[in-house]
Design an enzyme around this catalytic site. Sequence first.
Site, PDB file in Angstrom:
ATOM      1  N   CYS A 291      -4.794   8.301   9.822  1.00 35.15           N
ATOM      2  CA  CYS A 291      -5.000   7.712  11.142  1.00 35.15           C
ATOM      3  C   CYS A 291      -4.623   8.703  12.237  1.00 35.15           C
ATOM      4  O   CYS A 291      -3.705   9.499  12.089  1.00 35.15           O
ATOM      5  CB  CYS A 291      -4.153   6.456  11.315  1.00 35.15           C
ATOM      6  SG  CYS A 291      -4.765   5.026  10.421  1.00 35.15           S
TER       7      CYS A 291
ATOM      8  N   ASP B 287       4.729   0.083  12.097  1.00 33.04           N
ATOM      9  CA  ASP B 287       3.463  -0.462  11.607  1.00 33.04           C
ATOM     10  C   ASP B 287       3.257  -1.931  11.965  1.00 33.04           C
ATOM     11  O   ASP B 287       2.220  -2.509  11.634  1.00 33.04           O
ATOM     12  CB  ASP B 287       3.361  -0.290  10.087  1.00 33.04           C
ATOM     13  CG  ASP B 287       2.903   1.104   9.693  1.00 33.04           C
ATOM     14  OD1 ASP B 287       2.552   1.885  10.588  1.00 33.04           O
ATOM     15  OD2 ASP B 287       2.898   1.414   8.492  1.00 33.04           O
TER      16      ASP B 287
ATOM     17  N   LYS C  67       0.829  -1.205   0.000  1.00 32.21           N
ATOM     18  CA  LYS C  67       0.000   0.000   0.000  1.00 32.21           C
ATOM     19  C   LYS C  67       0.868   1.261   0.000  1.00 32.21           C
ATOM     20  O   LYS C  67       0.688   2.173  -0.814  1.00 32.21           O
ATOM     21  CB  LYS C  67      -0.909   0.010   1.230  1.00 32.21           C
ATOM     22  CG  LYS C  67      -1.722   1.294   1.374  1.00 32.21           C
ATOM     23  CD  LYS C  67      -2.478   1.341   2.682  1.00 32.21           C
ATOM     24  CE  LYS C  67      -1.606   1.866   3.791  1.00 32.21           C
ATOM     25  NZ  LYS C  67      -2.204   2.985   4.547  1.00 32.21           N
ATOM     26  N   ASN C  68       1.838   1.328   0.932  1.00 35.07           N
ATOM     27  CA  ASN C  68       2.639   2.547   1.070  1.00 35.07           C
ATOM     28  C   ASN C  68       3.537   2.781  -0.144  1.00 35.07           C
ATOM     29  O   ASN C  68       3.852   3.926  -0.471  1.00 35.07           O
ATOM     30  CB  ASN C  68       3.465   2.490   2.348  1.00 35.07           C
ATOM     31  CG  ASN C  68       2.593   2.617   3.594  1.00 35.07           C
ATOM     32  OD1 ASN C  68       1.469   3.096   3.518  1.00 35.07           O
ATOM     33  ND2 ASN C  68       3.111   2.176   4.723  1.00 35.07           N
TER      34      ASN C  68
ATOM     35  N   ARG D 279      -8.505   0.062   4.610  1.00 32.92           N
ATOM     36  CA  ARG D 279      -7.470   0.962   4.105  1.00 32.92           C
ATOM     37  C   ARG D 279      -6.149   0.240   3.891  1.00 32.92           C
ATOM     38  O   ARG D 279      -5.289   0.734   3.171  1.00 32.92           O
ATOM     39  CB  ARG D 279      -7.261   2.128   5.088  1.00 32.92           C
ATOM     40  CG  ARG D 279      -8.444   3.093   5.196  1.00 32.92           C
ATOM     41  CD  ARG D 279      -8.113   4.279   6.081  1.00 32.92           C
ATOM     42  NE  ARG D 279      -6.817   4.827   5.702  1.00 32.92           N
ATOM     43  CZ  ARG D 279      -5.828   5.047   6.550  1.00 32.92           C
ATOM     44  NH1 ARG D 279      -5.961   4.760   7.825  1.00 32.92           N
ATOM     45  NH2 ARG D 279      -4.691   5.558   6.126  1.00 32.92           N
TER      46      ARG D 279
ATOM     47  N   ARG E 110       2.636  14.068  12.905  1.00 28.49           N
ATOM     48  CA  ARG E 110       3.229  13.859  11.586  1.00 28.49           C
ATOM     49  C   ARG E 110       3.166  15.129  10.725  1.00 28.49           C
ATOM     50  O   ARG E 110       2.512  15.170   9.688  1.00 28.49           O
ATOM     51  CB  ARG E 110       2.550  12.693  10.869  1.00 28.49           C
ATOM     52  CG  ARG E 110       2.678  11.400  11.631  1.00 28.49           C
ATOM     53  CD  ARG E 110       2.369  10.200  10.775  1.00 28.49           C
ATOM     54  NE  ARG E 110       0.946   9.994  10.625  1.00 28.49           N
ATOM     55  CZ  ARG E 110       0.409   8.954  10.011  1.00 28.49           C
ATOM     56  NH1 ARG E 110       1.175   8.021   9.512  1.00 28.49           N
ATOM     57  NH2 ARG E 110      -0.892   8.816   9.897  1.00 28.49           N
TER      58      ARG E 110
END
Length: 422
Positions: free
Chosen positions: A118, A308, A22-23, A400, A123
């Site tokens: 999230c 993560d 995903k990232n 997600r 961040r």
Amino acid sequence: MDQIIVTGNGELSGEIPIAGAKNACLALMPATLLSEEPLTLTNAPRLSDIQTMTQLLQSLGAEVTSLQGGQVLAMSSHDLTNHVAEYDIVRKMRASNLVLGPMLARLGHAVVSLPGGCAIGARPMDLHIRGLEALGAEIELRDGYLHAKAPQGLRGATVEFSFASVGATENVLMAATLARGTTVLKNAAREPEIVDLATCLRKMGAQIEGEGTSEITIEGVDRLSGATHPVVADRIELGTYMLAPAIAGGEVECLGGRLDLVGAFVEKLDAAGIDVEETERGLKVARRNGRIRAVDVTTEPFPGFPTDLQAQMMALLCTAEGTSVLEEKIFENRFMHAPELMRMGARIDVHGGTATVTGVEQLRGAPVMATDLRASVSLILAGLAAEGETVLSRVYHLDRGYEHLVRKLEGVGAKIERIKDQ
């Protein structure tokens, strides 16, 4: 809202295919904005975040077509009609800010809303802004939007990040491909997603060296061409599914998994009593005889232990023999899963960025609530080892980051089902 019900029913066995990252995909997709020619991504994950990035790119005038059930994304930015990334789309996902660097490099201007995502910490965008300003951009914050312009075009420079930020490295890396002269990124992030992005940009004609190290050098070019590129395997999905047999017992092969993506994580699994074997098709994972052993974990930028996977690792350590200490050094406010695990009988003491987990012999199923993407899957993993039924609410977070999670776990013998909202 949908719910997921997990009933602990013993050992798991079989294969789980690992999707594209995903990232990585969320950084590769905005790269289409750098070129007038088509960019095609294969092995794309089928996730709601990918749909959100698709909407954002389309709102800017890019063409994005989903093929082969969503596993291929065919994109073209030959006719960008808009340079404003609106709040209504950007607020849904933090990675939306990755359109800033490419638009600035190609168009000379961009307006991008401050992002969402999230609720796991601030961040801030300051590293992105400083990096792009070093390349000659003028950036102003007005009414929640970053107004960026490069009236003289971007020019190469040395950019030293105060923190090895993945997103800032990606944004400035993409912008630097079309800047005049040489750009050197120091204290750059080293994650596999950065390497994957640099590999794709090089296929498009970019001149990049040093990706995967803390110093990346980019020689700017006048234009980039099209390319076809496969998205690297998702190391977070990989680590998550490696933990399923570790928690529930049995043996599972994660197809497409690679040791180089999860080295620090595998070291901790080994210390806890989990065997990981490299096969021709991926990684095979099995728990050794006896109870899991306690291990201490500190999250760090790659190649350290990934933040993560911290929540999922905590779920494993809840039933370990002894006491484990987990230290979160990447994001503040990232132990929101701890109170939910405690509802299942876990013994966890949180003080600031440190959680002390004292293992119990048996977790118990309970109604629990997802607070963010990785926290939600940690509760499902805990449910695999719990006695009775675990009912997880607010499962939209899972969509997600994990495609077909219920189907994949069912395929290796887990008793799990998704109940649709009536």
